[in-house]
Design an enzyme around this catalytic site. Structure first.
Site, PDB file in Angstrom:
ATOM      1  CG  ASN A 198       7.134   8.003   6.584  1.00 56.01           C
ATOM      2  OD1 ASN A 198       5.915   7.848   6.368  1.00 56.01           O
ATOM      3  ND2 ASN A 198       8.028   7.296   5.563  1.00 56.01           N
TER       4      ASN A 198
ATOM      5  CE  LYS B  62       2.737   7.279   4.776  1.00 50.25           C
ATOM      6  NZ  LYS B  62       4.068   6.619   4.938  1.00 50.25           N
TER       7      LYS B  62
ATOM      8  CE1 TYR C   1       2.309   2.554   1.763  1.00 49.65           C
ATOM      9  CE2 TYR C   1       0.769   2.661   3.350  1.00 49.65           C
ATOM     10  CZ  TYR C   1       1.743   3.230   2.678  1.00 49.65           C
ATOM     11  OH  TYR C   1       2.172   4.701   2.988  1.00 49.65           O
TER      12      TYR C   1
ATOM     13  CG  HIS D   8       1.653   7.141   0.104  1.00 48.47           C
ATOM     14  ND1 HIS D   8       2.620   6.125  -0.389  1.00 48.47           N
ATOM     15  CD2 HIS D   8       1.182   7.277  -1.254  1.00 48.47           C
ATOM     16  CE1 HIS D   8       2.449   5.621  -1.742  1.00 48.47           C
ATOM     17  NE2 HIS D   8       1.584   6.219  -2.081  1.00 48.47           N
TER      18      HIS D   8
ATOM     19  CD  GLU E 150       0.006   4.518  -4.787  1.00 52.41           C
ATOM     20  OE1 GLU E 150       0.862   3.819  -4.493  1.00 52.41           O
ATOM     21  OE2 GLU E 150       0.393   5.833  -4.673  1.00 52.41           O
TER      22      GLU E 150
END
Ligand code: UDP
Ligand code: MG
Length: 140
Positions: free
Chosen positions: A114, A11, A51, A117, A128
């Protein structure tokens, strides 16, 4: 256990801090093989589609803006039980709860920012992976 593929994203908080190599080393040390990888910059709309399952959650807008704020590295990880194994290497969503040595314990800045993913089930992994990669990009 079967060989699986899972979708991983490094990320923006992590790409910004130049942590791609350190995070990839954790995947490889755990026996996960990076079989596809590219660095891209998502639009907020593209992050929103990815998302979509979290659309009703209070953090959705902030999450989409964050995912579009800097480049991300999208990748396909392959290995025995890769979906669960990657979740293990990632650690809990909130870095305060993440086990020592996990990516999120070491690198995540907050529950939102964080660092990684990872897909959570075979069906989401397949969807995905197909969102970011064509069959021609998956050479094994
Ligand atoms: N997230 C957040 N606040 C929360 C929960 C989640 O900002 O209270 C963000 C965080 O970036 C997380 C993502 O939304 O990684 C997706 O949430 P999920 O519950 O699927 O966690 P994950 O599967 O990434 O561990
Ligand atoms: Mg999730």
């Amino acid at each position: 256990m079967a060989v699986e593929r899972t979708l991983s994203i490094i990320k923006p908080d992590a790409t910004k801090r130049n942590l791609t190599g350190k995070i990839n080393a954790k995947f490889e040390d755990a026996g996960l093989r990076i079989v596809a990888q590219k660095r891209i910059k998502l639009t907020k709309e593209q992050a929103g589609v990815f998302y979509e399952v979290h659309k009703e959650r209070p953090f959705y807008d902030e999450l989409c803006a964050f995912m579009a704020s800097e480049p991300v590295v999208v990748q396909v990880l392959e290995g025995e039980g890769a979906i669960a194994k990657n979740r293990e290497v990632m650690g809990a969503t909130n870095p305060a709860d993440a086990a020592p040595g996990t990516v999120r314990a070491e690198f995540a800045e907050s529950v939102g920012e964080n660092s990684v993913h990872g897909s959570d089930a075979p069906e989401t992994a397949a969807a995905e992976i197909a969102y970011f990669f064509s069959g021609l990009e998956l050479v094994g």
